[in-house]
Design an enzyme around this catalytic site. Structure first.
Site, PDB file in Angstrom:
ATOM      1  N   CYS A 114      -4.593  49.090  31.820  1.00  0.00           N
ATOM      2  CA  CYS A 114      -4.698  48.037  32.275  1.00  0.00           C
ATOM      3  C   CYS A 114      -5.414  47.245  31.046  1.00  0.00           C
ATOM      4  O   CYS A 114      -6.491  47.499  30.656  1.00  0.00           O
ATOM      5  CB  CYS A 114      -5.667  48.406  33.594  1.00  0.00           C
ATOM      6  SG  CYS A 114      -4.811  48.943  34.418  1.00  0.00           S
TER       7      CYS A 114
ATOM      8  N   LYS B  77      -1.022  53.643  26.182  1.00  0.00           N
ATOM      9  CA  LYS B  77      -1.470  54.032  25.023  1.00  0.00           C
ATOM     10  C   LYS B  77      -3.128  54.856  25.016  1.00  0.00           C
ATOM     11  O   LYS B  77      -3.684  55.722  25.094  1.00  0.00           O
ATOM     12  CB  LYS B  77      -1.398  52.710  23.849  1.00  0.00           C
ATOM     13  CG  LYS B  77      -1.534  53.333  23.065  1.00  0.00           C
ATOM     14  CD  LYS B  77      -0.753  53.296  21.854  1.00  0.00           C
ATOM     15  CE  LYS B  77      -0.901  53.878  20.600  1.00  0.00           C
ATOM     16  NZ  LYS B  77      -0.201  54.752  20.385  1.00  0.00           N
TER      17      LYS B  77
HETATM   18  C1  G6P Z   1      -2.327  58.528  25.874  1.00  0.00           C
HETATM   19  C2  G6P Z   1      -1.757  57.973  24.808  1.00  0.00           C
HETATM   20  C3  G6P Z   1      -1.031  59.262  23.729  1.00  0.00           C
HETATM   21  C4  G6P Z   1      -2.438  59.780  23.904  1.00  0.00           C
HETATM   22  C5  G6P Z   1      -3.351  60.259  24.442  1.00  0.00           C
HETATM   23  C6  G6P Z   1      -4.649  60.421  23.596  1.00  0.00           C
HETATM   24  O1  G6P Z   1      -2.191  59.269  26.409  1.00  0.00           O
HETATM   25  O2  G6P Z   1      -0.230  57.576  25.295  1.00  0.00           O
HETATM   26  O3  G6P Z   1       0.264  58.942  22.585  1.00  0.00           O
HETATM   27  O4  G6P Z   1      -1.967  61.165  22.309  1.00  0.00           O
HETATM   28  O5  G6P Z   1      -3.385  58.961  25.083  1.00  0.00           O
HETATM   29  O6  G6P Z   1      -5.060  59.335  23.514  1.00  0.00           O
HETATM   30  P1  G6P Z   1      -6.136  58.763  21.880  1.00  0.00           P
HETATM   31  O7  G6P Z   1      -6.032  57.376  21.760  1.00  0.00           O
HETATM   32  O8  G6P Z   1      -7.759  59.507  22.672  1.00  0.00           O
HETATM   33  O9  G6P Z   1      -5.473  59.802  21.291  1.00  0.00           O
END
Ligand code: G6P
Length: 592
Positions: A2, A587
């Site tokens: 969000c 993301k």
């Molecule tokens: C979300 C994203 C992934 C990412 C994960 C961890 O699920 O879609 O691509 O690997 O979060 O995110 P971070 O920002 O902690 O690396």
């Protein structure tokens, strides 16, 4: 997870600016979006399901308003529909709110509202917030905000409008929120990336604090209701680095940036001694290392575990952050906990960091977003230098994580010798995309197969996990990743002549073992794609050989994942899906 924008200006016609900036937050969720403008003490609300472009079609940008809030949603409570789209108003339409996070006790609070005959319209946890503001008996609006946020448990970043004021009311707990101000306007946002065009500095709102911002003043209080002053942060190049340029998709752009990112890391770490504090003294009592992250970052943790154990011979173990917190971790002051995160805001990783600190561990973070909560909270932070990553599928940040983890493991091997960059210099001279055009043909093989598997051993097993995650998240193709040696302990029963198996092999010593697994698959009718940079003499088992550039096996994993990132991207495009905004995902996952 969000995205929130609040905006106040001395100039009329704010909707265009609000939507322009809301689009920069679309990576945080794109199930639906909405805007609420304040005009003559009345709220004008427009909402739309799907991407922000759909909302835009409903706006003609000829408003004469100076104040508004907007939201792009990643649904948690309540289906994706107009009714549940933010902003939400209270029954008497005095307050409007946008919210990021989860109010865990919202059912309890809903009962409290029902007792007062307040009827809610949506299925969200959010709508209770303006309703509670409405029934709150405190006279002053700041007192109301203090009272209402005090009732909430869970995580939230909220921005509220009151129909009688040109002001933004904001509060946060665990979810990020930032404020920027200049002579002519002020903006509240979930990410300072929206501030680059109009502001030179911004203020991160600290956890459990709340504020009232208007064009002239900014009043900020901590949870004890003491007035506090926030320190400004400069807007750096990171916040401005999200232009798409000549590319059709961010995923494509970000994969193409991998060589530049690695080069940037080597240069940055040569110029700044980020390892200075990670000296003998720091490691004096450290006996074990735990690496913690989610998704792709967790895969980087697994790779880091292998690097550290092999290079530095220190006991290391990787954990999925959401599991770590509840698995009674054994932590004391002989433990170093390393948190890996692109965004630096992932709720489970952030909460694991808080737990580790409480339990007395030393903490180190590898983070891409320099101003993020994790970057600010760990004892020491190593930057990933990947520039802003927008596509939900993480690519360049993963290669950056592996590069920095490799530097770290080599640093641990030779504490205080300081010539880590020598070992990594070769990364400046490899072809990251050697034979990449062949991925097109391989993606046709994927599309023709009924089942897809990725196998490898040790580091190549970790690559197989990341390869599988990339394919799943943007093509929606179900696939299985597992260690080569584990295949015969169950999963081999799935293999038949409709199966495509990617065998990843970058370690000379394990090549014959990987080829033996390939034979077992071949005997069951499966097709083999061998992804390697080794010389392979025996090729009978292999249907398709994909060779990437030669580099020492200890650095291979930084390269070996790239064909799979490209494979997922190409297959996704062929299927007609969006590589940047896969369904159901976001993301930055700022809720548990
Ligand atoms: C979300 C994203 C992934 C990412 C994960 C961890 O699920 O879609 O691509 O690997 O979060 O995110 P971070 O920002 O902690 O690396």
């Amino acid at each position: 997870m969000c995205g929130i924008i609040g905006y106040l200006s001395r100039t009329k016609g704010v909707s265009k600016k609000i939507i322009h900036n809301l689009k920069k937050l679309e990576y945080r969720g794109y199930d639906s979006s909405g805007i609420c403008l304040l005009k003559n003490n009345k709220f004008l609300v427009k909402k739309s399901v799907g991407e922000i472009a759909n909302l835009e079609q409903k706006l003609n940008y000829d408003d004469d308003c100076v104040c508004g809030i907007a939201h792009t949603r990643w649904a948690t409570h309540g289906k994706v529909n107009l009714k549940n789209t933010h902003p939400h108003l209270c029954p008497n339409k005095t307050w409007a709110v946008v919210h990021n996070g989860i109010i865990e006790n919202y059912l309890e609070l809903t009962k409290l509202l029902q007792d007062k005959n307040i009827k809610l319209k949506s299925d969200t946890d959010t709508e209770i917030i303006p309703a509670l503001m409405e029934i709150c008996e405190e006279k002053n609006n700041m007192d109301k905000l203090k009272y209402v946020t005090g009732l909430l448990s869970g995580s939230f970043a909220i921005c509220l409008l009151n129909k009688n004021e040109n002001a933004l009311y904001v509060a946060r707990r665990h979810s990020p929120l930032y404020i920027a101000k200049n002579q002519d306007s002020c903006m509240v946002s979930s990410d300072p990336v929206t501030f680059g065009e109009d502001y030179t500095t911004y203020f991160p709102l600290p956890d459990d604090c709340f504020a009232r911002v208007d064009l002239d003043t900014m009043l900020v209080y901590n949870k004890n209701f003491e007035k506090i002053t926030l320190a400004p942060c400069e807007i750096g190049s990171f916040e401005k680095s999200a232009e798409l340029g000549k590319y059709s998709y961010y995923a494509e752009k970000e994969i193409s940036e991998i060589p530049k990112v690695v080069e940037q890391i080597l240069l940055n770490y040569k110029t700044v001694d980020h390892f200075k504090k990670l000296n003998k003294q720091f490691f004096k009592n450290i006996k074990k290392i735990k690496l913690i992250g989610c998704g792709t970052a967790y895969h980087a943790c697994l790779m880091g575990e292998k690097f550290i154990q092999k290079d530095a011979r220190i006991e290391a173990q990787a954990y999925i952050a959401s599991e770590f917190r509840y698995s009674h971790p054994l932590i004391s002051n002989d433990t170093l906990c390393i948190f890996v995160s692109q965004s630096g805001e992932t709720a489970d990783t952030l909460l694991s960091l808080e737990l580790a600190k409480k339990m007395g561990a030393k903490t180190l973070a590898l983070v891409n977003v320099p101003y993020s909560s994790i970057a600010r909270s760990a004892d020491i932070t190593l930057p990933l230098c990947a520039g802003m990553e927008v596509a939900v599928m993480s690519t360049k940040a993963y290669n950056a994580m592996l590069t920095v983890l490799k530097m770290l493991s080599l640093h641990l091997r030779q504490l205080n010798k300081n010539n880590v960059d020598e070992d990594l210099k070769v990364l400046n001279n490899v072809d990251y995309f050697k034979n990449i055009d062949k991925i097109d043909e391989i993606s046709d093989l994927v599309l023709k197969s009924e089942k897809v598997f990725f196998i490898g051993r040790v580091e190549d097993y970790v690559t197989s996990l990341e390869a599988g995650l990339k394919l799943k998240e943007i093509t929606y193709i179900n696939c299985v990743s597992l260690p080569s040696g584990e295949l015969k302990h169950g999963t081999l029963s799935l293999v038949d002549n409709k199966s495509l198996v990617f065998v990843i092999a970058t370690d000379e010593n394990l090549l014959s073992k990987n080829l033996a697994s390939a034979s077992e698959i071949k005997a069951r009718g499966g097709k083999i794609v061998l992804v390697t940079n080794l010389d392979v003499k025996r090729q009978e088992e292999i249907d398709y050989l994909y060779k990437f550039d030669k580099i020492s096996s200890s650095l291979s994993s930084i390269l070996s994942v790239i064909p799979f990132q490209v494979l997922a991207y190409k297959t996704c495009i062929k299927l007609g899906y969006s590589p940047d905004k896969p369904r159901n995902l976001a993301k930055s996952v700022t809720v548990e």
